[in-house]
Enzyme design. Structure first.
Site, PDB file in Angstrom:
ATOM      1  N   ASN A 296     -14.398 -35.070 -35.299  1.00 52.35           N
ATOM      2  CA  ASN A 296     -13.804 -35.613 -34.080  1.00 52.35           C
ATOM      3  C   ASN A 296     -12.321 -35.881 -34.299  1.00 52.35           C
ATOM      4  OD1 ASN A 296     -14.530 -36.958 -31.309  1.00 52.35           O
ATOM      5  ND2 ASN A 296     -13.143 -38.394 -32.312  1.00 52.35           N
ATOM      6  N   GLU A 297     -11.504 -35.273 -33.462  1.00 49.10           N
ATOM      7  CA  GLU A 297     -10.051 -35.514 -33.460  1.00 49.10           C
ATOM      8  C   GLU A 297      -9.438 -35.545 -34.856  1.00 49.10           C
ATOM      9  OE1 GLU A 297      -8.985 -38.892 -31.022  1.00 49.10           O
ATOM     10  OE2 GLU A 297      -9.075 -37.673 -29.226  1.00 49.10           O
TER      11      GLU A 297
ATOM     12  N   GLU B  75     -12.659 -34.860 -23.657  1.00 47.66           N
ATOM     13  CA  GLU B  75     -12.694 -36.265 -23.253  1.00 47.66           C
ATOM     14  C   GLU B  75     -11.647 -36.464 -22.166  1.00 47.66           C
ATOM     15  OE1 GLU B  75     -12.157 -38.839 -26.631  1.00 47.66           O
ATOM     16  OE2 GLU B  75     -13.693 -37.830 -27.815  1.00 47.66           O
TER      17      GLU B  75
ATOM     18  N   GLU C  81     -14.102 -50.607 -28.686  1.00 47.36           N
ATOM     19  CA  GLU C  81     -13.658 -50.029 -27.410  1.00 47.36           C
ATOM     20  C   GLU C  81     -14.264 -50.728 -26.200  1.00 47.36           C
ATOM     21  OE1 GLU C  81     -14.164 -45.773 -27.909  1.00 47.36           O
ATOM     22  OE2 GLU C  81     -12.400 -45.688 -29.213  1.00 47.36           O
ATOM     23  N   GLN C  82     -14.547 -52.022 -26.341  1.00 45.40           N
ATOM     24  CA  GLN C  82     -15.173 -52.716 -25.210  1.00 45.40           C
ATOM     25  C   GLN C  82     -14.237 -52.815 -24.008  1.00 45.40           C
ATOM     26  OE1 GLN C  82     -15.604 -57.171 -26.122  1.00 45.40           O
ATOM     27  NE2 GLN C  82     -15.900 -56.201 -28.091  1.00 45.40           N
ATOM     28  N   MET C  83     -12.914 -52.683 -24.231  1.00 49.40           N
ATOM     29  CA  MET C  83     -11.984 -52.720 -23.094  1.00 49.40           C
ATOM     30  C   MET C  83     -11.726 -51.322 -22.514  1.00 49.40           C
ATOM     31  SD  MET C  83     -11.357 -55.888 -22.722  1.00 49.40           S
ATOM     32  CE  MET C  83      -9.943 -55.943 -21.633  1.00 49.40           C
ATOM     33  N   HIS C  84     -12.431 -50.333 -22.999  1.00 47.90           N
ATOM     34  CA  HIS C  84     -12.243 -48.948 -22.538  1.00 47.90           C
ATOM     35  C   HIS C  84     -13.293 -48.649 -21.470  1.00 47.90           C
ATOM     36  CE1 HIS C  84     -11.962 -44.594 -22.615  1.00 47.90           C
ATOM     37  NE2 HIS C  84     -11.039 -44.619 -23.542  1.00 47.90           N
TER      38      HIS C  84
ATOM     39  N   TRP D   2      -6.151 -48.531 -25.803  1.00 45.88           N
ATOM     40  CA  TRP D   2      -5.376 -48.358 -27.037  1.00 45.88           C
ATOM     41  C   TRP D   2      -3.866 -48.193 -26.852  1.00 45.88           C
ATOM     42  CZ3 TRP D   2      -3.304 -43.643 -26.097  1.00 45.88           C
ATOM     43  CH2 TRP D   2      -4.062 -42.718 -25.372  1.00 45.88           C
TER      44      TRP D   2
ATOM     45  N   ARG E  16     -12.773 -45.766 -38.590  1.00 47.07           N
ATOM     46  CA  ARG E  16     -13.244 -44.380 -38.671  1.00 47.07           C
ATOM     47  C   ARG E  16     -12.167 -43.506 -39.314  1.00 47.07           C
ATOM     48  NH1 ARG E  16     -12.984 -42.610 -32.223  1.00 47.07           N
ATOM     49  NH2 ARG E  16     -10.870 -43.363 -31.883  1.00 47.07           N
TER      50      ARG E  16
HETATM   51  C1  GAL Z   1     -10.415 -40.604 -28.536  1.00 46.30           C
HETATM   52  C2  GAL Z   1     -11.648 -40.556 -29.419  1.00 46.30           C
HETATM   53  C3  GAL Z   1     -12.825 -41.254 -28.797  1.00 46.30           C
HETATM   54  C4  GAL Z   1     -12.412 -42.571 -28.219  1.00 46.30           C
HETATM   55  C5  GAL Z   1     -11.325 -42.346 -27.213  1.00 46.30           C
HETATM   56  C6  GAL Z   1     -10.867 -43.602 -26.519  1.00 46.30           C
HETATM   57  O1  GAL Z   1      -9.267 -40.525 -29.291  1.00 46.30           O
HETATM   58  O2  GAL Z   1     -12.001 -39.232 -29.711  1.00 46.30           O
HETATM   59  O3  GAL Z   1     -13.820 -41.435 -29.771  1.00 46.30           O
HETATM   60  O4  GAL Z   1     -11.974 -43.410 -29.244  1.00 46.30           O
HETATM   61  O5  GAL Z   1     -10.224 -41.798 -27.867  1.00 46.30           O
HETATM   62  O6  GAL Z   1      -9.870 -43.326 -25.580  1.00 46.30           O
END
Ligand code: GAL
Length: 656
Positions: free
Chosen positions: A150-151, A322, A370-373, A330, A112
């Site tokens: 986003n960000e 968020e 992001e499956q581990m999130h 991450w 992204r």
């Molecule tokens: C942020 C992002 C989200 C997601 C999240 C995971 O930086 O805006 O889309 O990736 O981190 O922690």
């Protein structure tokens, strides 16, 4: 005179991706959101390929349906523009829209944020999709806000060394300097024969044999920051036109300084940020001992700092867009938050005046990056711990009185260009301007202070104490504001050490701040972080130390072991001549609080507090129970918790 106070009610939100789940699940998801106490749901920020699978083939049925299902139970929608994830067909149609990294490599499609802020073709595409979405959903009764993109900057995407950036930069320079001669003078290009006779001879400051000209680098930062402002403004203008009365918001990040967030926020109604306390601790934490101690709740001051910074950006209005719900995916290590930590983070945000705390994400995705999130719910849909804690927070905030956020007694000045300047020429391997600011902020927090973080040009009326830990570049306006405040002022090292053009002021540092304190910085040195220069018997300098010649009316309040001025003062203005350790900074701050007649209390290890109107929120970031009796007045009314706080505990009082 103090600024007017604002009163807000607190609410919960969640980030949801209907496109990730079968349509049959949406209604029960929506119902369970409401059950959890959630009232805002953010959708569609990465959904471009589903909205427009190929050019002009607009597929709105699913999104209409999702909005209908979510709003049927009363949820309010935060719609997003999907411009952080341009789809494949779009990138293929103009391959040069991707950013180019510092090594000259184009950043590929496949994750992204693969776009260049300077690319005018991509900007047009963003305007097109924004207008389409705004026209379709902008007047929907339940669409109450828009998140733009986003960000900005995530994954290191502000500085791009592309063709588009090069030609944009040249135009920008020609407007800024009007003539190549003016640029030559401002940059000092006579040095190493770098003079130019036309703006077209200026290249981007990467891939040079050794370091490029620092003013060139600083101007490139300014240029890149201006592109983010323009990119954001393009969308905000369209949204205001087609979606009148809705709040515009962007979600900023933690410890991120590559563009000026104050300037971007000028086109928004609300500033928000994405708070991942444990991920940030792992990424940015002080040292291993610190990371180990706080591994399950995060750094005790990092979140608060950003709450205050973004409250400043949003001119009082801010959200957590968020909120970390459990382990993330991450950081170098991704520990499980302590039970209660999600609740603590949520209450702390409200204590700083957040209107909404929105959790990322509703349900953990069993597929993709992001499956581990974690999410509030597990991949099978069962409630995870985050869900339970969010629900508890929802109940607790419903029982709290609406609280006002008032102007604080203390303003801390935060300046993005000064950070760029010290990054451009750090002069020492461990010089980190942001860390220095954080250190001052933490010291204030440990004295129980509620701080306003302001941009340098902000009015300083009504404050008792103004702290500028890292103000390398002070504009005329800033100097004027500093001169006209009645507050005491404390400057950190390197203040006023660079002109607007990143040159050493000819009167020597602190340059224009000499109008406030008559000193001359004659020499500076950077030293290793484990080398300590004693300052009286109070503490030490490490990393950075200055040799200063004080003027006649300046008092040397503290000296180093070798008899150099360490803390200088003229009237109510003080200057610290090095990077202070904790005991030294605590000493200086305590003296300033005393002199400014600001009440303070030492919070003690791991505990932090935040006052908002008559509400006081106390939190325990540590892994052990802590007694907070000293922070509670005899006639205070306890609304949530008790005076002994468990690990990740919360205590909320109404002060007598
Ligand atoms: C942020 C992002 C989200 C997601 C999240 C995971 O930086 O805006 O889309 O990736 O981190 O922690």
């Amino acid at each position: 005179m103090k600024a007017a106070s604002t009163t807000t009610r607190s609410a919960l939100g969640v980030c949801y991706y209907p496109e990730h789940w079968p349509q049959e699940m949406w209604a029960s998801d929506a119902a369970r959101m409401v059950e959890c106490g959630i009232s805002y749901v953010r959708i569609a920020e990465f959904a471009w390929s589903r909205i427009e699978p190929s050019r002009d083939d607009l597929q709105f049925e699913w999104l209409d349906q999702a909005i209908e299902v979510l709003t049927a139970v009363g949820l309010k929608i935060v719609m997003c523009t999907p411009t952080a994830t341009p789809p494949r067909w779009l990138v293929d149609s103009m391959p040069d829209m991707v950013a180019v990294d510092v090594n000259g490599n184009p950043r590929k499609f496949g994750s992204r944020r693969h776009y260049d802020f300077s690319h005018t073709g991509y900007r047009k595409e963003c305007a097109r999709i924004t207008e389409i979405l705004a026209k379709r959903y902008g007047r929907h009764e339940q669409v109450v806000a828009w998140q733009i993109d986003n960000e900005y900057g995530c994954h290191d995407t502000i500085l791009s060394y592309s063709e588009a950036a090069r030609s944009g930069f040249r135009d920008w320079l020609s407007q800024r300097y009007q003539s190549p001669d003016a640029l030559n003078k401002a940059w000092g290009t006579v040095f190493w024969s770098k003079e130019v006779s036309s703006f077209d001879e200026v290249d981007l400051p990467n891939l040079t044999v050794t370091e490029p000209n620092p003013t060139h680098v600083l101007d490139f930062h300014r240029y890149a920051s201006d592109q983010v402002v323009a990119f954001n403004r393009l969308q905000s203008t369209l949204l205001r036109k087609h979606s009148p009365g809705r709040d515009l918001v962007h979600n900023f990040m933690g410890k991120y300084t590559d563009f000026d967030h104050f300037s971007v926020s000028d086109d928004l109604d609300i500033a928000s940020w994405d708070s991942y306390p444990i991920g940030f601790l792992e990424q940015f934490g002080r040292d291993d001992a610190w990371k180990n101690w706080y591994m399950r709740a995060g750094d005790p001051d990092f979140q608060a700092f950003h709450h205050d910074l973004y409250r400043g950006c949003g001119r009082g209005r801010w959200w957590v867009m968020e909120q970390q719900p459990g382990p993330v995916n991450w950081a170098p290590y991704n520990p499980d938050p302590h039970p209660g930590a999600v609740r603590l983070w949520s209450h702390e945000a409200f204590a700083h005046g957040a209107e909404v705390v929105s959790y990322f994400r509703w349900r953990q995705a069993p597929f993709a990056q992001e499956q581990m999130h974690t999410g509030l719910n597990r991949p099978d849909g069962s409630a995870d711990r985050g869900y339970e804690e969010a629900m508890l927070v929802g109940k607790e905030i419903a029982g709290l009185p609406a609280a006002e956020t008032r102007q604080s007694d203390i303003a801390l000045i935060f300046d993005y260009p000064s950070i760029w300047a010290s990054e451009t020429q750090p002069q020492g391997a461990c010089y980190d301007g942001f860390a220095l600011v954080m250190q001052f902020y933490s010291a204030l927090r440990k004295f129980g202070q509620s701080v306003d973080i302001v941009k340098p040009e902000a009015s300083l009326q009504g404050y008792k104490l103004v702290i500028a830990p890292h103000l390398l570049i002070a504009s005329d306006r800033t100097v004027l504001n500093l001169k006209s405040t009645k507050a005491r002022i404390l400057f950190g090292p390197r203040s006023g050490s660079r002109t607007e053009h990143h040159q050493i002021p000819l009167t020597l540092p602190p340059g224009p701040l000499q109008d406030l304190i008559d000193i001359r910085v004659e020499r500076v040195e950077s030293i290793r972080p484990d080398v300590h220069i004693a300052v009286d018997t109070i503490g030490t300098f490490s990393r950075w130390a200055e040799q200063i010649q004080p003027g006649e009316d300046v008092e040397t309040v503290l000296e180093t072991i070798d008899a150099r001025p360490a803390l200088l003062r003229q009237g109510s203005v003080s200057y610290i001549a090095g990077w202070p350790d904790e005991p030294l900074l605590n000493h200086v701050i305590r003296e300033e609080l005393d002199a400014a007649e600001i009440e303070f209390v030492e919070t003690g290890d791991d505990l932090r507090l935040r006052d908002r109107g008559s509400l006081r929120t106390i939190v325990n970031y540590g892994p052990k129970p802590r007694d907070a009796g000293h922070l509670v007045g005899r006639n205070d009314e306890i609304l949530v918790g008790g005076t002994t706080l468990d690990a990740a505990g919360v205590l909320i009082l109404r002060r007598a």
